[in-house]
Write a protein that holds these residues in place. Structure first.
Motif, PDB file in Angstrom:
ATOM      1  N   VAL A   4       0.828  -1.200   0.000  1.00 45.73           N
ATOM      2  CA  VAL A   4       0.000   0.000   0.000  1.00 45.73           C
ATOM      3  C   VAL A   4       0.867   1.256   0.000  1.00 45.73           C
ATOM      4  CG1 VAL A   4      -1.551   1.381   1.420  1.00 45.73           C
ATOM      5  CG2 VAL A   4      -2.021  -1.040   1.056  1.00 45.73           C
ATOM      6  N   PHE A   5       1.857   1.285   0.887  1.00 41.14           N
ATOM      7  CA  PHE A   5       2.699   2.489   0.949  1.00 41.14           C
ATOM      8  C   PHE A   5       3.453   2.691  -0.359  1.00 41.14           C
ATOM      9  CE2 PHE A   5       2.245   1.926   5.624  1.00 41.14           C
ATOM     10  CZ  PHE A   5       1.634   3.147   5.857  1.00 41.14           C
ATOM     11  N   ILE A  11       1.143   4.313  -2.795  1.00 39.20           N
ATOM     12  CA  ILE A  11       0.891   5.723  -2.484  1.00 39.20           C
ATOM     13  C   ILE A  11       2.107   6.561  -2.854  1.00 39.20           C
ATOM     14  CG2 ILE A  11       0.485   7.323  -0.583  1.00 39.20           C
ATOM     15  CD1 ILE A  11      -1.286   5.219   0.690  1.00 39.20           C
ATOM     16  N   LEU A  16       2.322   7.502  -6.405  1.00 37.21           N
ATOM     17  CA  LEU A  16       1.498   8.645  -6.824  1.00 37.21           C
ATOM     18  C   LEU A  16       2.147   9.978  -6.446  1.00 37.21           C
ATOM     19  CD1 LEU A  16      -2.090   7.496  -5.782  1.00 37.21           C
ATOM     20  CD2 LEU A  16      -1.024   7.390  -8.024  1.00 37.21           C
ATOM     21  N   ILE A  64      -6.875   3.252  -8.578  1.00 41.30           N
ATOM     22  CA  ILE A  64      -6.927   3.981  -7.314  1.00 41.30           C
ATOM     23  C   ILE A  64      -8.041   3.418  -6.445  1.00 41.30           C
ATOM     24  CG2 ILE A  64      -7.434   6.250  -6.314  1.00 41.30           C
ATOM     25  CD1 ILE A  64      -5.666   7.396  -8.461  1.00 41.30           C
ATOM     26  N   SER A 122      -7.653   1.872  -2.595  1.00 39.52           N
ATOM     27  CA  SER A 122      -8.534   2.260  -1.501  1.00 39.52           C
ATOM     28  C   SER A 122      -9.252   1.056  -0.892  1.00 39.52           C
ATOM     29  CB  SER A 122      -9.557   3.278  -1.999  1.00 39.52           C
ATOM     30  OG  SER A 122     -10.514   3.524  -1.007  1.00 39.52           O
ATOM     31  N   ILE A 145      -6.948  -1.088   1.183  1.00 39.72           N
ATOM     32  CA  ILE A 145      -6.715  -0.519   2.519  1.00 39.72           C
ATOM     33  C   ILE A 145      -7.925  -0.776   3.417  1.00 39.72           C
ATOM     34  CG2 ILE A 145      -6.476   1.619   3.831  1.00 39.72           C
ATOM     35  CD1 ILE A 145      -5.118   2.825   1.324  1.00 39.72           C
ATOM     36  N   VAL A 190      -7.669  -3.318   6.695  1.00 31.73           N
ATOM     37  CA  VAL A 190      -7.646  -2.970   8.117  1.00 31.73           C
ATOM     38  C   VAL A 190      -8.675  -3.781   8.912  1.00 31.73           C
ATOM     39  CG1 VAL A 190      -6.666  -0.681   7.836  1.00 31.73           C
ATOM     40  CG2 VAL A 190      -9.142  -0.958   7.796  1.00 31.73           C
ATOM     41  N   ILE A 248      -5.193   4.060  10.851  1.00 31.47           N
ATOM     42  CA  ILE A 248      -4.528   3.619   9.614  1.00 31.47           C
ATOM     43  C   ILE A 248      -5.420   3.907   8.410  1.00 31.47           C
ATOM     44  CG2 ILE A 248      -3.537   1.665   8.388  1.00 31.47           C
ATOM     45  CD1 ILE A 248      -3.226   0.256  11.069  1.00 31.47           C
ATOM     46  N   PHE A 249      -6.679   3.641   8.587  1.00 31.66           N
ATOM     47  CA  PHE A 249      -7.649   3.846   7.515  1.00 31.66           C
ATOM     48  C   PHE A 249      -7.660   5.308   7.058  1.00 31.66           C
ATOM     49  CE2 PHE A 249     -12.095   5.232   6.826  1.00 31.66           C
ATOM     50  CZ  PHE A 249     -12.384   4.560   5.660  1.00 31.66           C
ATOM     51  N   LEU A 252      -5.353   7.642   7.663  1.00 33.23           N
ATOM     52  CA  LEU A 252      -4.042   8.069   7.179  1.00 33.23           C
ATOM     53  C   LEU A 252      -3.823   7.622   5.732  1.00 33.23           C
ATOM     54  CD1 LEU A 252      -1.171   9.194   7.878  1.00 33.23           C
ATOM     55  CD2 LEU A 252      -0.545   6.797   8.242  1.00 33.23           C
ATOM     56  N   THR A 253      -4.002   6.323   5.480  1.00 31.09           N
ATOM     57  CA  THR A 253      -3.626   5.812   4.167  1.00 31.09           C
ATOM     58  C   THR A 253      -4.642   6.206   3.086  1.00 31.09           C
ATOM     59  OG1 THR A 253      -4.526   3.727   4.969  1.00 31.09           O
ATOM     60  CG2 THR A 253      -2.166   3.897   4.851  1.00 31.09           C
ATOM     61  N   ASN A 254      -5.925   6.063   3.404  1.00 31.95           N
ATOM     62  CA  ASN A 254      -6.894   6.518   2.412  1.00 31.95           C
ATOM     63  C   ASN A 254      -6.743   8.020   2.159  1.00 31.95           C
ATOM     64  OD1 ASN A 254      -8.757   4.783   1.013  1.00 31.95           O
ATOM     65  ND2 ASN A 254      -9.457   4.099   3.017  1.00 31.95           N
ATOM     66  N   LEU A 293      -3.959   9.906   2.411  1.00 27.86           N
ATOM     67  CA  LEU A 293      -2.812  10.138   1.533  1.00 27.86           C
ATOM     68  C   LEU A 293      -3.139   9.768   0.097  1.00 27.86           C
ATOM     69  CD1 LEU A 293       0.181   8.800   3.674  1.00 27.86           C
ATOM     70  CD2 LEU A 293      -0.323  11.177   3.049  1.00 27.86           C
ATOM     71  N   LEU A 294      -3.780   8.628  -0.049  1.00 29.23           N
ATOM     72  CA  LEU A 294      -4.082   8.133  -1.394  1.00 29.23           C
ATOM     73  C   LEU A 294      -4.891   9.153  -2.189  1.00 29.23           C
ATOM     74  CD1 LEU A 294      -4.211   5.735  -3.448  1.00 29.23           C
ATOM     75  CD2 LEU A 294      -6.382   5.136  -2.372  1.00 29.23           C
ATOM     76  N   PHE A 295      -5.996   9.595  -1.616  1.00 33.38           N
ATOM     77  CA  PHE A 295      -6.867  10.476  -2.390  1.00 33.38           C
ATOM     78  C   PHE A 295      -6.307  11.893  -2.501  1.00 33.38           C
ATOM     79  CE2 PHE A 295      -9.888   7.057  -1.466  1.00 33.38           C
ATOM     80  CZ  PHE A 295     -10.427   6.872  -2.726  1.00 33.38           C
TER      81      PHE A 295
END
Ligand code: HEM
Ligand SMILES: [Cu+2]
Ligand SMILES: [Cu+2]
Lengths: 596, 445
Positions: free
Chosen positions: A364-365, A368, A371, A386, A390, A393, A397, B99-100, B102-104, B106-108
């Motif tokens: 995942v990292f 990211i 991008l 994308i 999402s 992730i 979790v 985590i959800f 933070l990562t989502n 950053l992604l968007f």
């Protein structure tokens, strides 16, 4: 390594309609056959899910959609039959997991891309490849046919736990329906094994000159590890299936023990249903990665191409794929925390399962970071990629919660699980598959799909997908068991609960219907474009990998002349000092240029 | 049928209409010379902005749902282990949500921020060992915490029950539950699936009843006598069919003969059971009692022994956060210590009709979703006793094990005398190994 790849096969003879379109041994055509079959299966599976979602939102109400599809037999007066509810859920799950996301996803893209991206003229064995497709089609037909049996299809859930799946008296679908299910799955596994062996051999032996393993696109790495997982785990499913067939027909007792069915004391004694659970999940868990890894591979390629940046941490990505592949074999027990298995063993599985979160987090990292400071072009394929990151992730979790055995006590077999696996496996893999279709459509059909329709398709799909599966987590935390025909059970006990479950169920079903209708846009775009789409150019996305060096018109053998030689990895996007923002793999390193 | 036809026609016409519109669109884009792969800047930016819009709606709706439905959805846990699980759930939930976000996020945000611009070139950044090290080590550390906390709770939940735990059996079958309390001795009497018989079972052919298959002197005898009845009834049928030239069917006959042979084998195994339990055969079961409702005393620990008669079931107590599968031919267990009475819980959830419930949570057949049982938690032993003396509870031996019809229990001969050997007793498995059999010696824990 490349001797075989270099001999020119000289395939220039004329083909008849039959050998070209039907009994084709050409990997590109076989890939398309897999795709079309999978699309058909997916349509069926989505319709099934809409049917049972209608029941969940408006339980016991007469509905003309139900009568339309199920007729008087299974929806008398428009009300879904209880047994058929379970049948629909079972076949929906089976089709989605195996036929759409295993056969469909790997079958389509491994076939299309392995020879093209490795630089081979075709698969190692075109014949086995063709047989693999025809077995897939046969097993698909059997699975669909089981929906029309008088006693209904298999209805014990896609996990077909015995003894429910063994005795027809326990549930009608365990009669002819289950026999058909077992037969279909056995043939399916045969198909999958032939395919996987072919993929493995091709990747190992038929790479073109210069295509070191460390220069392979991540797609190929993903397909390769997927195929290895399949070869190691599917045979275990077949053994499980054979033992089950014996329990069903010969009176053996591998999985049954001291059972009384329909008032009859059975003599079968000494087996254990838990044994089946072990065997099933020894396949079942790797299976979720068989579904997921190809999607991750496809999107790695797409994200890099459309961000115009190299994929971040190429080696770490390969390492993660390998680590996930290895670990996926030692975590199956997380499906069995409350099966009666020794709690200590449960603890071990908690540990191994949570380890998998590490390579997943790395992936995942890395996505990211790819991008970050990119120059992103929103093709439909990129949008879906994308979407995949999402959902990977969001679903990942909740996996952390389910992997924790103590918490699984509370949420096991509730809608929380259904939400989790749909998001992490269902959505990710479906998004990956859509991304793949939009991105490689020009390679498959020589035409372009309509981009604007693709965008509308994406946004509607993303919103409705989360609209369906997000609230499902809360339904699960609220204590709604899965595989329930309705929640009237709560009515006399905890009416607050009942109200909340019902409210959310209506929301979920409405989104499900919107989402299902949105797929019509895709279907239309797909079929319209195959015939009337804009003609593609050779390298529409300005990609680096080898498939974009082949001519637009398909030909046997893929390249008209020599197979090109490879000089670099496929991710030289926006490399400093280069004139263009991409450098195909076939371009030799310039004087003093470092590989990467 | 007419209806289906109309629907199909409408769909076909709609597809044709859309195809025509597409044709026009394609022609006009051909005239403008635009190509599908060239996403124009305006459209690209729209998509980028939608990424941000989506992110906001996504997070917003999550927060809304969390506050509306989040942990409040099930009332607070009503058992001791449930409290631990609930606490752990909240800890994990917070970690996971962080985590959800933070990562989502950053992604968007990146997806929005770095959308294509012709004047910019992407930054060449193929790898960075330090960064990659960070996001390997940090997740590993977080996971270590999660694993340690999780296993602590897991051990607590699955560890041995305390010595004063009350032993109760939960017996599952399609599609209901039966509870057996172990009575004053806190020991469950032996049970064996071969002794199960209930009047409503369609194949039993007699009215012998023993819903849980308890092993007692009488149940063994009666089961054998019941089997005798069944066998002679079948024999009569066989003779009739064999002599009846009209209805004669070899297949049918063979089926019946096989059935008789099977019943004989079962009878043989049942007969062998008497010796295995010796004098204690009745003693544990005598004080057991059965109910169709579960009643518990608050702050008392219960140790449940789970059995299943037919297929997998799962005992799921949502309000206690407790769950365990019931496996045919195997005994599983679960412990619960309720901490709120039903009355207290009714106040907490502000619902005078609230009741605890036990549900089945492993798909078990067509009526799976109906398989439930009421659960009450009372305050005191006295309340429990009066409940126990009420109409719901029946003594496990005296009230629920019933002799088959047509036998004179007063002058009952021991079955050997009635031993039936028409079909050849010589195929008994004389060497059957009874030691390996499941004859319920787990009275307690
Ligand atoms: C149209 C979108 C979909 C909707 C609305 C949907 C909805 C559902 C629902 C409500 C269930 C029943 C859960 C239960 O009672 O246990 C279910 C089961 C399942 N679905 Fe989906 N689903 C969709 C797409 C997918 C996809 C893409 C996959 C691929 C992984 C998938 C795989 C499964 C599986 C494996 C099951 C479990 C079946 C079983 O319990 O035996 N579904 N789905
Ligand atoms: Cu798993
Ligand atoms: Cu059940």
């Amino acid at each position: 390594m490349s001797a075989a790849a270099h001999t020119d096969h000289g395939h220039h003879h004329k083909e008849s309609f039959i050998t070209k379109y039907i009994f084709s041994q050409d990997h590109k055509m076989i890939g398309k056959q897999f795709l079309i079959t999978a699309i058909f299966m997916a349509v069926v599976a989505v319709i099934l899910s809409v049917l049972f979602r209608i029941q969940l939102a408006w339980p016991g109400e007469s509905n003309s959609v139900l009568s339309f599809f199920l007729g008087d037999t299974w929806a008398p007066e428009g009300i879904l039959d209880r047994g058929m509810y379970l049948g629909l859920v079972t076949i929906h799950g089976t089709i989605m997991v195996f036929f759409v996301l295993t056969g469909g996803l790997s079958g389509t893209f491994s076939n299309l891309l392995i020879p093209l991206q490795c630089g081979a003229r075709d698969m190692a064995s075109g014949m086995l490849n063709m047989i693999s497709y025809w077995l897939f089609l046969l097993s698909s037909i059997l699975m669909l046919y089981s929906l029309f049996l008088e006693t209904g299809p298999a209805s014990a859930g896609w996990t077909v736990y015995p003894p429910l799946s063994v005795y027809e008296e326990a549930i009608p679908g365990s009669g002819a329906g289950m026999t058909m299910w077992l037969l279909s799955m056995t043939i399916f596994v045969a198909s999958s094994l032939l395919g996987s062996l072919n993929y493995i051999v091709t990747v190992l032996n038929l790479r073109t000159k210069g295509m070191k393993m460390t220069r392979l696109p991540l797609t190929i790495w993903a397909f390769f590890v997927t195929a290895v997982l399949g070869v190691l785990s599917f045979p275990v499913l077949v053994s499980a299936v054979v033992l089950m067939l014996m329990d069903r027909t010969l009176g053996t007792s591998f999985y049954v023990n001291d059972t009384i069915i329909a008032g009859e004391v059975l003599e079968q004694s000494g087996g254990s249903p838990v044994l089946f659970e072990h065997l099933f999940w020894f396949l079942g868990h790797p299976e979720v990665y068989i579904v997921l890894l190809p999607a991750l591979g496809l999107t790695s390629e797409i994200v890099s191409t459309n961000a115009r940046k190299p994929i971040f941490g190429y080696r770490a990505m390969i390492g993660s794929i390998l680590a996930i592949g290895f670990l996926s074999f030692i975590v199956w027990g997380h499906h069995m925390f409350i099966s009666g298995m020794n709690p200590f063993l449960g603890g071990v599985f908690v540990f191994t399962t949570l380890l998998i979160a590490i390579p997943s987090a790395i992936k995942v990292f890395n996505y990211i970071t790819t991008l970050w400071r990119g120059n992103i072009k929103y093709t439909p394929a990129m949008l879906f990629s994308i979407g995949l990151v999402s959902s990977f992730i969001t679903g990942g979790v909740t996996g952390i919660i389910l992997a924790d055995s103590a918490l699984d006590i509370a949420v096991h077999d509730t809608y929380f699980v259904v939400a989790h696996f749909h998001v992490v496996m269902g959505l990710s893999a479906i998004f990956g598959m859509f991304a793949g279709v939009y991105h490689w459509f020009p390679k498959m059909y020589g035409k372009m799909m309509n981009a604007k329709l693709g965008m509308v398709h994406f946004w509607l799909t993303l919103v409705s997908a989360y609209g369906v599966f997000f609230p499902m987590h809360f339904v699960g935390i609220g204590g709604a068991p899965r595989r329930y025909y309705d929640y009237s059970v709560y009515e006399g006990f905890d009416s607050n609960q009942f109200d909340m479950i019902m409210d959310l169920n209506v929301v979920i079903s409405i989104f499900a219907i919107i989402g299902a209708l949105a797929q019509a846009i895709f279907l239309f775009n797909f079929f319209y474009s195959t015939f009337k789409g804009q003609k593609a150019v050779q390298n529409p996305w300005k990609g680096n990998s080898l498939e974009w060096t082949t001519p637009v018109e398909h030909m046997h053998g893929n390249w008209p002349g020599e197979i090109p030689e490879v000089h670099r990895w496929p991710y030289d996007y926006s490399k400093p000092g280069a004139a263009e923002d991409y450098i195909p793999q076939t371009v030799p390193l310039a004087e003093g240029e470092e590989e990467h | 049928m007419g209806m289906k036809f109309v629907v199909l026609v409408v769909i076909v016409l709609a597809v044709i209409a859309i195809a025509q519109i597409m044709r026009v669109y394609e022609l006009s884009s051909k005239i403008r010379g635009s190509r599908e792969e060239d996403i124009d800047l305006r459209v690209n930016n729209i998509n980028a902005s939608l990424m941000m819009v989506f992110l906001i709606i996504f997070f917003g709706s999550f927060l809304w749902m969390w506050s509306t439905y989040g942990n409040g959805m099930l009332p607070e846990p009503a058992s001791e282990v449930g409290v631990e699980i609930h606490w752990l759930f909240n800890v994990n939930w917070v970690i996971v949500i962080a985590i959800f976000f933070l990562t989502n996020g950053l992604l968007f945000v990146f997806a929005w921020k770095y959308s294509y611009h012709p004047d910019r070139k992407a930054h060449w950044f193929p790898h960075d060992n330090k960064l990659e090290m960070i996001w390997t080590v940090v997740p590993a550390a977080v996971l270590a915490v999660i694993i340690i906390l999780g296993l602590m709770t897991w051990n607590q939940a699955t560890g041995p029950a305390s010595d004063d735990a009350v032993v109760v059996e939960l017996y599952a079958k399609q599609f209901d539950w039966t509870v057996r309390y172990s009575g004053d001795d806190n020991k469950l009497g032996y049970a064996d699936y071969k002794l199960v018989g209930s009047a409503e079972d369609k194949n039993s052919g007699d009215s012998y009843a023993n819903p849980l298959g308890l092993v007692t002197d009488n149940s063994v005898r009666w089961r054998v006598l019941g089997l005798n009845n069944e066998i002679s009834a079948l024999d009569a049928n066989i003779r009739k069919e064999a002599n009846d030239s009209v209805a004669y069917s070899q297949a049918n006959l063979n089926k019946m003969i096989a059935k008789v042979e099977k019943l004989e084998r079962i009878r043989e195994r049942v007969l062998d059971m008497t010796g295995m339990f010796g004098d204690s055969i009745n003693s544990f079961a005598e004080d057991d009692f059965l109910t169709r409702e579960l009643c518990m005393i608050v702050d008392q620990e219960y140790f449940f022994v789970l059995r299943s008669r037919d297929v997998l079931h799962s005992a799921y107590f949502p309000h206690f956060r407790a769950q365990m599968n019931c496996v045919p031919g195997q005994r599983t267990s679960l412990k619960i210590k309720p901490i709120f009475t039903t009355a207290e819980m009714r106040k907490k959830v502000d619902n005078p009709d609230f009741n605890y419930v036990l549900m089945c949570n492993k798909i078990c057949g067509v009526s799976h979703s109906n398989m439930k049982m009421a659960v009450t938690v009372v305050e005191t032993q006295e309340e429990f006793d009066s409940w126990k003396n009420g109409p719901l509870a029946t003594n496990a031996i005296n009230d629920s094990i019933v002799a088959p019809a047509n036998i004179d229990t007063e002058r009952m001969e021991w079955p050997e005398a009635a031993h039936h050997d028409e079909h050849g007793d010589d195929h008994h498995d004389d060497d059957e190994n009874h030691e390996g059999e499941d004859h319920d010696d787990s009275h307690g824990h």
